[in-house]
Motif scaffolding. Structure first.
Motif: not given
Length: 171
Positions: A68-92
């Protein structure tokens, strides 16, 4: 693994590799980070997400959204990557999970919405812009920590948080 599952995994890995490659071509400075996440098929999930070190995906969901829209997959990939780079999972720790996750998503999506790379670019909806403007009235920079404090100070309800989450859905 049976043949059908293997084929689903191969196609999904090709989709995610394609997204990673498009992001790499546009943002070579993310080379190491882009290759940090492995791919893991997970038929128990209904969408796509990360557990920190891997992208967990439902192959049907991934294929449908790629079609349907591969840009959405690209965004989702980068979205998840940024969560990891900003350590969002460890600051909860010691935070209300729903509001922390929302704050993290707002922070990451606000970054993605300012990037001018065609592989992730999309029109910012009025709802998203209202969210960003509302927060920028109180924060010079939209960080997850700052957004979380604003949400808690405003005593945002779970219903309001759910509405904001719907405005931010990237896939």
């Amino acid at each position: 693994m049976d043949e059908r599952k293997q084929k689903m995994e191969d196609i999904s890995n090709a989709i995610l590799s394609s997204a990673r490659n498009e992001l790499y071509v546009a943002m070579r400075f993310l080379d190491v980070a882009l290759h940090a996440l492995s791919f893991q098929m997970n038929l128990s999930t209904k969408s796509i997400g990360t557990a920190g070190i891997s992208i967990l995906y439902n192959p049907a969901y991934l294929a449908r959204n790629y079609r349907d829209d591969r840009i959405q997959i690209n965004r989702a990939y980068l979205h998840m990557l940024l969560h990891g780079m900003f350590c969002h999972m460890t600051h909860i720790r010691e935070k209300e999970p729903m509001f922390w996750n929302l704050a993290c998503d707002v922070a990451v999506e606000s970054i993605l919405d300012t990037l001018e790379y065609p592989c992730i670019r999309r029109v910012v909806t009025d709802e998203r812009q209202e969210i960003y403007d509302s927060l920028r009235g109180e924060l010079p920079v939209l960080t997850a920590e700052g957004i979380y404090k604003v949400l808690r100070r405003r005593q945002m309800s779970y219903g309001e948080a759910a509405e904001w989450s719907l405005s931010l859905i990237h896939i």
